[in-house]
Enzyme design. Structure first.
Site, PDB file in Angstrom:
ATOM      1  N   PRO A  36     -12.018 -13.757  32.173  1.00  0.00           N
ATOM      2  CG  PRO A  36     -12.898 -15.898  32.368  1.00  0.00           C
ATOM      3  CD  PRO A  36     -12.239 -14.968  31.384  1.00  0.00           C
ATOM      4  CD  GLU A  37     -10.597  -8.709  35.952  1.00  0.00           C
ATOM      5  OE1 GLU A  37      -9.845  -8.321  36.864  1.00  0.00           O
ATOM      6  OE2 GLU A  37     -11.149  -7.918  35.176  1.00  0.00           O
ATOM      7  CE  LYS A  80      -6.254 -11.912  34.364  1.00  0.00           C
ATOM      8  NZ  LYS A  80      -6.560 -10.930  33.298  1.00  0.00           N
ATOM      9  NE  ARG A 120      -7.606  -6.798  28.150  1.00  0.00           N
ATOM     10  CZ  ARG A 120      -7.378  -7.609  29.187  1.00  0.00           C
ATOM     11  NH1 ARG A 120      -6.136  -7.954  29.506  1.00  0.00           N
ATOM     12  NH2 ARG A 120      -8.376  -8.072  29.911  1.00  0.00           N
TER      13      ARG A 120
END
Length: 263
Positions: free
Chosen positions: A2-3, A51, A251
């Site tokens: 989740p961002e 986050k 990533r």
């Protein structure tokens, strides 16, 4: 993972559900973390920092959690929590007032710190794109401090600025026509500033929509993210994946080789 927009929505939901009432249940299932330290304490606020989620209580303690890749918080009436949910192996935290329960599923981090020591767990973060104390000048200075670094890697580093993940790194890079591997030092300061502002704008739009959206269309919300092998919405070129960052922090981003040519 989740961002920043999703974490902020989670914080606001937890705050609305729990703030102002004492915890009748504080069951933490993470190593030796003792949930009894939170029992009967009253929730002052639940806030997001990048986050990270900080659940502040009136006994001077903060419950610090991070969703990592798969975590989420679910809120529901206490009467709706089932025995099966209470026994589920994926349940990492169960907090409840007399009326409302918050279930932390598959959380990537659960710890208790003194509220006055929160800087020990979030002080390393750069300016929060969705925070009330957002500092653009500091974020830009952080990004430009390592000119040889690929821009995508720099954006994903939460020490530079907090809140961006693969979605809101892939999308702004596409919209600003910048290849993910472009060196920070190869970009003029005004292009980096425009890129950061685009990322912040998309996070804010997604807060309004209630889910990530870059295109403005709910049915087709993304330009590139999650669309590997599909045609670019701008030029029709088949979209590709690219890996940025060093193990174990690498990533995968999606990009268009034509719209985002290597510098």
């Amino acid at each position: 993972m989740p961002e920043g927009d999703a974490v902020l929505r989670t914080a606001r939901r937890l705050d609305a559900s729990l703030a102002g009432a004492p915890l009748a249940v504080a069951d933490l299932r993470w190593g030796h973390v003792d949930g009894e330290r939170l029992h009967c304490a009253c929730t002052l606020a639940v806030v997001a920092v990048g986050k990270h989620l900080l659940h502040r209580l009136d006994n001077g303690l903060t419950l610090h959690t991070h969703l990592r890749m798969d975590g989420r918080w679910q809120t529901l009436p206490v009467s709706a929590v089932t025995p099966a949910q209470r026994r589920a192996p994926g349940l990492r935290a169960l907090l409840a007032t007399q009326t409302t329960a918050a279930l932390g599923w598959h959380l990537g981090l659960v710890e208790i710190v003194r509220t006055r020591d929160e800087a020990d767990v979030v002080g390393h973060l750069g300016p929060d794109l969705l925070g009330g104390d957002w500092n653009e000048a500091l974020a830009l200075s952080n990004l430009m401090s390592a000119p040889e670094r690929p821009i995508a890697e720099a954006l994903l580093d939460q020490r530079n600025l907090a809140g961006l993940g693969t979605i809101f790194t892939s999308e702004p890079l596409f919209m600003q026509q910048i290849h993910p591997w472009t060196r920070v030092g190869a970009l003029p300061a005004d292009r980096i500033r425009a890129l950061v502002r685009r990322g912040q704008e998309l996070l804010q739009v997604s807060m309004t929509y209630g889910h990530p959206c870059s295109t403005g269309h709910r049915r087709e919300p993304m330009y590139v993210f999650g669309r590997k092998g599909r045609p670019c919405r701008r030029c029709g070129t088949t979209l590709r994946h690219i890996t940025v960052g060093e193990p174990p922090r690498e990533r995968v981003l999606t990009y268009c080789s034509r719209c985002q040519p290597e510098a």
